[in-house]
Design an enzyme around this catalytic site. Structure first.
Site, PDB file in Angstrom:
ATOM      1  N   GLY A 220      32.461  31.664  -9.806  1.00 22.99           N
ATOM      2  CA  GLY A 220      31.572  32.577 -10.530  1.00 22.99           C
ATOM      3  C   GLY A 220      32.316  33.679 -11.256  1.00 22.99           C
ATOM      4  O   GLY A 220      32.112  33.910 -12.457  1.00 22.99           O
TER       5      GLY A 220
ATOM      6  N   GLY B 228      32.471  28.029  -3.590  1.00 15.31           N
ATOM      7  CA  GLY B 228      33.083  27.561  -2.336  1.00 15.31           C
ATOM      8  C   GLY B 228      33.601  26.134  -2.438  1.00 15.31           C
ATOM      9  O   GLY B 228      34.678  25.817  -1.928  1.00 15.31           O
TER      10      GLY B 228
ATOM     11  N   ARG C 206      23.663  25.965 -14.391  1.00 12.56           N
ATOM     12  CA  ARG C 206      23.451  24.902 -13.398  1.00 12.56           C
ATOM     13  C   ARG C 206      22.254  24.026 -13.752  1.00 12.56           C
ATOM     14  O   ARG C 206      22.254  22.824 -13.474  1.00 12.56           O
ATOM     15  CB  ARG C 206      23.302  25.500 -11.999  1.00 12.56           C
ATOM     16  CG  ARG C 206      24.634  25.942 -11.426  1.00 12.56           C
ATOM     17  CD  ARG C 206      24.504  26.533 -10.040  1.00 12.56           C
ATOM     18  NE  ARG C 206      25.821  26.733  -9.441  1.00 12.56           N
ATOM     19  CZ  ARG C 206      26.039  27.369  -8.295  1.00 12.56           C
ATOM     20  NH1 ARG C 206      25.022  27.866  -7.618  1.00 12.56           N
ATOM     21  NH2 ARG C 206      27.270  27.498  -7.827  1.00 12.56           N
TER      22      ARG C 206
ATOM     23  N   LYS D 124      42.117  38.928  -2.437  1.00 18.42           N
ATOM     24  CA  LYS D 124      42.796  38.786  -1.148  1.00 18.42           C
ATOM     25  C   LYS D 124      43.489  37.447  -0.935  1.00 18.42           C
ATOM     26  O   LYS D 124      42.907  36.394  -1.196  1.00 18.42           O
ATOM     27  CB  LYS D 124      41.785  38.985  -0.020  1.00 18.42           C
ATOM     28  CG  LYS D 124      41.300  40.410   0.080  1.00 18.42           C
ATOM     29  CD  LYS D 124      40.389  40.562   1.265  1.00 18.42           C
ATOM     30  CE  LYS D 124      40.088  42.028   1.533  1.00 18.42           C
ATOM     31  NZ  LYS D 124      39.151  42.175   2.637  1.00 18.42           N
TER      32      LYS D 124
END
Ligand code: 3PG
Ligand code: MG
Length: 396
Positions: A353, A376, A35, A196
């Site tokens: 990630g 996200g 980053r 999930k």
């Protein structure tokens, strides 16, 4: 239309630069500087033009409290060595401490302000907190795509208060992501893995309407297999989402999207490194076994399907990749995608990630067309949502 960095007059001016310095740390050191490296072109663009660069970021989730272990002071050495110049540090991101450090900057110098989330107003998108930040700058640049899913003071309200532009890293990210989902060369495939279905339902529903081939792996695939009537034994499976999975399949069929689930899988009694395991057809999963990876035949089938595609978006591993040998399926498909990309036959974008870690472990990361460090924000983009930190940069 968004204002590009080139259009912003920055010489001799104080530029508030929203960065994402929420970097992984290990033993007090930055353990992955990606980053920071992605931020360098924007900072250098600004310093070379004589801007007074005021870098802001959040770091962890201190929830409006001052948490010493979440001080951005820990990131100063890595930022300064990456930039090759000193970085001043202000012990607060607003008020006198910040004003003193910012006021001391000469043309081309850089300061970093303390963690924005030490103030509750940041996450509340509080206009008064944003106004206190705005006092420290003459203009605003956002180079934090990975924070753009947050409507926080530094990503949203602040952009309304100052002349605002999009940073070079964020512009490149928007180009890469937009090229993959909005204007892709077809056929377009998506690989969606992870544990999930419940966390990626909006992603699946958006993707079935946009991609030609949707490859589902990881624990999520078990739920889809179960919904098709497969006995998945003791595998991770959201049994209560069977109806939801069938609904996704119906939407896919209506949209002409092919959903691909594994035909063979690697099973074991438990998830542990080097544990006894076997490859079985999905029709023959033993009642006491857990599915922990896709099998070699499925991996070959996926590689063949990708070779017929022109564009790929990837989020989530296909198996329990942290625990060998259950990394084999992810490794094989990742390497196939990397090879096709290197040969100029596939344009490949991956994000998140876990995904980046899996691709790196496979030795495949270097050949992907674009790797997003966003977690996200990448998922919200895959879900087709409006990202507040991007939307606010649109010129009215
Ligand atoms: C990230 O690491 O995903 C971004 O920095 C956003 O952090 P957050 O999830 O705490 O808002
Ligand atoms: Mg996050």
């Amino acid at each position: 239309m968004r204002t590009s960095l080139d259009e912003l007059e920055v010489g001799g001016r104080r530029v508030l630069l929203r960065a994402d310095l929420n970097v992984p740390m290990h033993g007090g050191q930055v353990s992955d500087a990606t980053r920071i490296e992605r931020l360098l072109p924007t900072v250098k663009h600004l310093t070379e033009r004589g801007a007074h660069v005021v870098v802001t970021s959040h770091f962890g989730r201190p929830k409006g409290q001052v948490v010493p272990g979440m001080s951005l002071a820990a990131v100063v050495p890595a930022l300064s060595s990456a930039l090759g110049q000193p970085v001043a540090f202000a012990e607060d991101c607003v008020g006198e401490a910040a004003a003193a450090v910012v006021g001391g900057l000469a043309d081309g110098q850089v300061a970093l302000l303390e963690n924005l989330r030490f103030h509750a107003g940041e996450e509340q998108n509080d206009p008064e907190f944003a106004a206190r930040l705005a006092e420290l700058g003459d203009c605003y640049v956002n180079d934090a795509f990975s924070c753009a899913h947050r409507a926080h003071a530094s990503t949203e309200a602040l952009a309304r208060l100052l002349p605002a532009a999009v940073g070079l890293g964020m512009a490149a990210e928007l180009r890469a992501l937009g090229g993959a989902l909005d204007t892709p060369e077809r056929p377009l495939a998506a690989v969606i893995g992870g544990a999930k279905v419940s966390t990626k339902l909006e992603v699946l529903n958006n993707l079935v309407a946009r991609v030609d081939v949707l490859i589902i792996g990881g624990g999520m695939a078990n739920t889809f297999l179960y919904a098709r009537g497969v006995d998945v034994g003791r595998s991770l499976c959201e049994h209560e989402l069977a109806e939801t999975a069938r609904d996704v399949e119906t939407r896919a069929a209506a949209a002409g999207c092919t959903i691909v689930l594994p035909d063979d899988v690697v099973v074991a009694a438990e998830l542990a490194a080097g544990v006894a395991h076997q490859t079985v057809s999905t029709a023959e999963v033993p009642a006491d076994a857990m599915i922990l990876d896709i099998g070699p035949a499925s991996a070959r089938d996926l590689a063949a399907r990708l070779s017929a595609c022109r564009t790929l978006v990837w989020n989530g591993p296909l198996g329990a990749f942290e625990t060998p040998p259950f990394d084999a399926g992810t490794n094989a498909v990742a390497r196939a995608a990397a090879k096709l990309t290197a040969a100029g036959r596939l344009s490949s974008v991956a994000g998140g990630g876990d995904t980046l870690a899996a691709l790196a472990q496979a030795g495949a990361a270097g050949d992907f067309s674009y790797l997003s460090t966003a977690g996200g924000a990448f998922l919200d983009w895959l879900a087709g949502k409006t990202l507040p930190g991007v939307a606010v940069l649109e010129r009215q």
